[in-house]
Design a protein around this motif. Structure first.
Motif, PDB file in Angstrom:
ATOM      1  N   SER A 311      34.775  12.181 -14.390  1.00 55.73           N
ATOM      2  CA  SER A 311      35.841  11.607 -15.204  1.00 55.73           C
ATOM      3  C   SER A 311      37.066  12.504 -15.249  1.00 55.73           C
ATOM      4  CB  SER A 311      35.331  11.360 -16.628  1.00 55.73           C
ATOM      5  OG  SER A 311      35.004  12.582 -17.262  1.00 55.73           O
ATOM      6  N   GLN A 312      38.209  11.889 -15.595  1.00 57.28           N
ATOM      7  CA  GLN A 312      39.455  12.616 -15.737  1.00 57.28           C
ATOM      8  C   GLN A 312      40.122  12.234 -17.052  1.00 57.28           C
ATOM      9  OE1 GLN A 312      42.131  12.786 -12.335  1.00 57.28           O
ATOM     10  NE2 GLN A 312      40.500  12.051 -10.980  1.00 57.28           N
ATOM     11  N   GLU A 314      44.099  12.829 -18.780  1.00 58.27           N
ATOM     12  CA  GLU A 314      45.431  13.408 -18.720  1.00 58.27           C
ATOM     13  C   GLU A 314      45.990  13.531 -20.137  1.00 58.27           C
ATOM     14  OE1 GLU A 314      49.904  12.557 -16.914  1.00 58.27           O
ATOM     15  OE2 GLU A 314      48.213  11.290 -16.319  1.00 58.27           O
ATOM     16  N   ASN A 320      45.781  18.218 -17.089  1.00 57.90           N
ATOM     17  CA  ASN A 320      44.877  17.197 -16.570  1.00 57.90           C
ATOM     18  C   ASN A 320      43.473  17.785 -16.516  1.00 57.90           C
ATOM     19  OD1 ASN A 320      46.989  15.395 -16.146  1.00 57.90           O
ATOM     20  ND2 ASN A 320      47.322  16.065 -14.037  1.00 57.90           N
ATOM     21  N   LEU A 322      39.628  17.532 -15.282  1.00 56.33           N
ATOM     22  CA  LEU A 322      38.764  16.937 -14.269  1.00 56.33           C
ATOM     23  C   LEU A 322      37.353  17.433 -14.537  1.00 56.33           C
ATOM     24  CD1 LEU A 322      38.233  15.394 -11.577  1.00 56.33           C
ATOM     25  CD2 LEU A 322      38.812  17.522 -10.377  1.00 56.33           C
ATOM     26  N   GLU A 355      48.236  18.540  -7.259  1.00 49.55           N
ATOM     27  CA  GLU A 355      47.984  18.437  -8.688  1.00 49.55           C
ATOM     28  C   GLU A 355      47.381  19.764  -9.189  1.00 49.55           C
ATOM     29  OE1 GLU A 355      48.752  15.602 -10.252  1.00 49.55           O
ATOM     30  OE2 GLU A 355      49.223  14.517  -8.391  1.00 49.55           O
ATOM     31  N   TYR A 357      44.489  20.867 -11.963  1.00 52.43           N
ATOM     32  CA  TYR A 357      43.427  20.354 -12.825  1.00 52.43           C
ATOM     33  C   TYR A 357      42.768  21.502 -13.586  1.00 52.43           C
ATOM     34  CZ  TYR A 357      43.592  16.040 -10.012  1.00 52.43           C
ATOM     35  OH  TYR A 357      43.984  14.884  -9.383  1.00 52.43           O
ATOM     36  N   LYS A 378      45.111  15.461  -4.980  1.00 46.89           N
ATOM     37  CA  LYS A 378      44.878  14.447  -6.003  1.00 46.89           C
ATOM     38  C   LYS A 378      43.466  13.873  -5.854  1.00 46.89           C
ATOM     39  CE  LYS A 378      46.942  10.432  -8.238  1.00 46.89           C
ATOM     40  NZ  LYS A 378      47.018  11.139  -9.539  1.00 46.89           N
ATOM     41  N   VAL A 379      42.747  13.831  -6.972  1.00 48.46           N
ATOM     42  CA  VAL A 379      41.373  13.338  -6.985  1.00 48.46           C
ATOM     43  C   VAL A 379      41.372  11.926  -7.566  1.00 48.46           C
ATOM     44  CG1 VAL A 379      39.054  13.671  -7.906  1.00 48.46           C
ATOM     45  CG2 VAL A 379      40.414  15.658  -7.212  1.00 48.46           C
ATOM     46  N   GLN A 380      40.987  10.951  -6.737  1.00 44.90           N
ATOM     47  CA  GLN A 380      40.974   9.560  -7.191  1.00 44.90           C
ATOM     48  C   GLN A 380      39.581   8.953  -7.169  1.00 44.90           C
ATOM     49  OE1 GLN A 380      44.130   8.212  -4.416  1.00 44.90           O
ATOM     50  NE2 GLN A 380      45.309   7.674  -6.261  1.00 44.90           N
ATOM     51  N   GLU A 381      38.639   9.650  -6.532  1.00 48.50           N
ATOM     52  CA  GLU A 381      37.253   9.191  -6.471  1.00 48.50           C
ATOM     53  C   GLU A 381      36.362  10.434  -6.458  1.00 48.50           C
ATOM     54  OE1 GLU A 381      37.231   8.742  -1.601  1.00 48.50           O
ATOM     55  OE2 GLU A 381      37.412   6.953  -2.854  1.00 48.50           O
ATOM     56  N   ASN A 383      34.553  13.555  -5.474  1.00 45.18           N
ATOM     57  CA  ASN A 383      34.671  14.568  -4.433  1.00 45.18           C
ATOM     58  C   ASN A 383      33.649  15.665  -4.712  1.00 45.18           C
ATOM     59  OD1 ASN A 383      37.564  14.488  -2.695  1.00 45.18           O
ATOM     60  ND2 ASN A 383      37.523  13.219  -4.522  1.00 45.18           N
TER      61      ASN A 383
END
Length: 439
Positions: A311-312, A314, A320, A322, A355, A357, A378-381, A383
């Motif tokens: 989860s993230q 902001e 941010n 992470l 980014e 984090y 940038k983390v969108q899924e 990793n």
């Protein structure tokens, strides 16, 4: 982390994945799941040999003992035995594990500020090589128990030489105000030495000093050497003390982040050896055998923890967050010592960071933060995050806080992976629980 100076066997493959020991860490994470401790065995062997070869090159009698509180298990003890190391244990559990691993008992040194009668008896039965005696209670108890078993045991006296290393207050141990050892300056150490010499079932062979941990310069060690040798020449002249072994402990620092600049092991060892030679020559005393106890510096940066990102959150104009699937349950050091780490996305190693984090653990504590302000792509899924230099005091201080199972530990070497410690299950976590009785 400077990717041009990755430690040990780390490389980046054609898929932009981090590899250790010739194995893709993304594949390791898939095979063993996360969180996962990965140890670079070739790097551990290299570090062991650096210590031992420096003494051999300088033609100095020495023992290099792995300070196993940094990380203990059957496999690491067996690895240390392969490398001809001695072993430092600090509890009955570590001692038992070492014996089960087949480690030569005569090369085991037993430390600890509150050894129990059960632990001392076990160590006597195993015929270990040496006790590092920490206080008067232990000295008297050890002599009594050894007498009952009709044995004479070799001991070192742990002394605090009044040298305070430049390190965190919680991991400084050589200063006067410490729970460890006999104080050198107030006469306790001398009193202990006199008592030990008069005892029938202990053989005082030398002194032990440990001035702290994560130390980056040799000055503290050199000061400790000067104080110890100056004091022991007085003892030799007044009551016949003979220093056969000088144990200078460990505490050699490693690189956690780019700010850390540890000395190379051969350089540090040579400065220590040269100071002992210089001081013994100056005082006209026989050169003692030198013992050292590296722990972190053998396994620290050989260990990497792999996590899966989750989860993230902001917080606008603040940070941010992470989150990862581990945290203080597998690495308490950031919460305990404010320890600093760095890391990369193991599946996108060279991709440019866009980014920043703050890496949060999953435990239900606001203080469960692994890394503040880590630059990443940038983390969108999901990793795989690789956190470097977690080989010391990570798994060994891990807990089941929040009933989180402890991670697996994998050794990698020459493109082969070996499961050294399996991942705990929920059944494992509950195995000591006893149901509340019902009527």
């Amino acid at each position: 982390m400077n990717l041009t100076k990755l430690p040990g066997t780390m490389t980046i493959n054609t898929e932009d994945h981090l590899t250790i020991g010739g194995i893709d860490t993304v594949l390791l994470a898939d095979k063993y799941q996360t969180p996962l401790f990965v140890y670079d065995i070739a790097l551990i062997r290299e570090r062991c040999r650096e210590f031992k070869e420096t003494f051999e090159r300088k033609q100095i009698n020495a023992q290099v003992a792995y300070a196993s509180k940094a990380f203990s298990c059957l496999a690491i003890y067996q690895l240390m035995a392969q490398e001809g190391m001695s072993l430092d244990v600090v509890s009955g559990g570590e001692l038992y594990t070492a014996i089960q691993a087949g480690f030569p008992s005569e090369k085991i040194h037993f430390h600890g500020n509150n050894k129990t009668m059960t632990e001392i008896n076990a160590a006597l039965d195993y015929q270990i090589g040496c006790f590092v005696v920490d206080n008067f209670n232990e000295l008297n108890l050890l002599n009594q128990l050894a007498s009952k078993k009709e044995v004479i045991v070799k001991i070192l006296l742990r002394v605090t030489p009044g040298v305070e290393a430049h390190t965190h207050n919680y991991i400084s141990t050589g200063q006067e105000d410490s729970k460890f050892g006999f104080d050198l300056m107030n006469g306790q150490a001398e009193q202990a030495a006199i008592q030990a010499i008069e005892m029938s079932n202990v053989d005082l062979i030398g002194l032990h000093s440990h001035i702290g941990s994560q130390i980056f310069e040799s000055d503290g060690f050199l000061m400790a050497i000067d104080k110890l040798l100056s004091k022991t020449i007085d003892w030799q002249n007044t009551f016949g003390f003979k220093l056969s072994v000088l144990n200078l402990g460990g505490g050699f620092g490693i690189r956690y982040t780019e700010e850390d600049q540890p000395l190379a092991i051969p350089e540090l060892m040579e400065s220590i050896i040269d100071e002992v030679i210089l001081k013994t020559t100056e005082l006209g005393v026989e050169m003692p055998e030198i013992w050292l106890e590296p722990g972190r510096s053998l396994v620290g940066d050989a260990g990497t923890t792999l996590y899966e990102t989750g989860s993230q959150k902001e917080v606008p104009n603040v940070r941010n967050y992470l989150a990862v699937d581990g945290g203080m349950s597998d690495n308490i050091r950031p919460a305990l010592y404010d320890a600093k780490y760095t890391g990369v996305l193991a599946n996108r190693v060279t991709e440019q960071p866009t980014e920043t984090y703050s890496i949060a653990g999953k435990c239900c504590e606001s203080g469960d933060m692994l890394i503040w302000d880590l630059p990443l792509p940038k983390v969108q899924e999901a990793n795989i995050l690789a956190v470097f230099s977690t080989g010391a005091y990570g798994y060994s201080m891990a807990s089941n806080y929040n009933r989180i199972p402890r991670p697996a530990v994998v050794f990698v070497e020459n493109s082969t992976d070996f499961l050294a410690i399996r991942r705990e299950t929920y059944v494992d976590v509950m195995q000591l629980d006893i149901p509340f009785p019902t009527e």
